[in-house]
Design an enzyme around this catalytic site. Structure first.
Site, PDB file in Angstrom:
ATOM      1  N   ARG A  36       0.812  -1.218   0.000  1.00 25.44           N
ATOM      2  CA  ARG A  36       0.000   0.000   0.000  1.00 25.44           C
ATOM      3  C   ARG A  36       0.840   1.261   0.000  1.00 25.44           C
ATOM      4  NH1 ARG A  36      -2.842  -1.043   5.500  1.00 25.44           N
ATOM      5  NH2 ARG A  36      -0.695  -1.669   5.849  1.00 25.44           N
ATOM      6  N   HIS A  78      17.943  32.006   8.281  1.00 23.66           N
ATOM      7  CA  HIS A  78      17.107  32.756   9.211  1.00 23.66           C
ATOM      8  C   HIS A  78      17.312  32.273  10.641  1.00 23.66           C
ATOM      9  CE1 HIS A  78      14.182  32.698   5.595  1.00 23.66           C
ATOM     10  NE2 HIS A  78      14.996  33.730   5.493  1.00 23.66           N
ATOM     11  N   TYR A 118       7.705  22.356   9.567  1.00 23.30           N
ATOM     12  CA  TYR A 118       8.389  22.904  10.732  1.00 23.30           C
ATOM     13  C   TYR A 118       7.453  22.825  11.934  1.00 23.30           C
ATOM     14  CZ  TYR A 118      10.304  25.675   6.802  1.00 23.30           C
ATOM     15  OH  TYR A 118      10.803  26.100   5.612  1.00 23.30           O
TER      16      TYR A 118
END
Length: 185
Positions: free
Chosen positions: A23, A62, A131
């Site tokens: 599957r 960042h 995240y």
């Protein structure tokens, strides 16, 4: 689920064990008990976010000032080269970087402690990155360093196909070090 310590202080990779059959697969993507055993505080995660990027796109680098921001990052579809830079002035690994490939084959989850810069480059035609973040976003605390900063010398594997204006015009590592009041690495 396996746990792999990484070379930057406090960084951990969680590797789920997918169960595959005709599957497809089923895998556990988060385990609060295991996270707690390895120093995370799972109840402190407040927000889940997702980005989609095309091959060659760079997002980052960042970070957050103040208390910083912890993240648990994974690539749900495709693959990215994830990059961390330690921006914690009193850390034994300050100024060092780490790259980790995150993809939908190994299902690795990267724990990014507060005080690190984070970015990635999409390696596949489409890459979805998820995240789990421990605090609300406060634009006043944003920190950013250019992806091509010569002092960091990050070896991005692909030509840059897309990058935001904000990331393209971010400051340098030296400017961030001065802002943090840290000794140059």
């Amino acid at each position: 689920m396996d746990v792999l310590a990484k070379s930057l202080d406090g960084v951990v990779v969680f590797r789920p064990t997918p169960h595959r059959d005709e599957r497809g697969f089923f895998t556990r993507t988060f385990d609060a008990e295991l996270a707690t055993e390895h120093g995370l505080h799972p109840a402190s995660f407040l927000q889940d976010s997702q980005s989609r990027s095309r091959r060659g796109t760079i997002r980052g680098l960042h970070g957050r000032g103040g208390r910083g921001e912890a993240k648990l990052v994974r690539c749900a579809h495709g693959a990215v080269l994830d990059v961390l830079v330690d921006a914690r002035p009193h850390s034994p690994t300050f100024g060092q970087s780490l790259t980790v490939t995150l993809d939908d084959e190994t299902f690795d989850h990267l724990y990014v402690p507060p005080g690190l810069l984070h970015g990635f480059q999409a390696l596949t035609e489409v890459a979805d990155v998820c995240y789990r973040i421990d605090r609300p976003h406060d634009p006043a605390e944003d920190l950013a360093v250019r992806h091509d900063d010569p002092d960091l010398a990050i070896a991005w594997p692909l030509p840059v196909t897309a990058i935001s204006d904000r990331d393209r015009t971010a400051g340098t590592w030296r400017e961030l070090v001065a802002k943090l009041g840290a000794p140059a690495s």
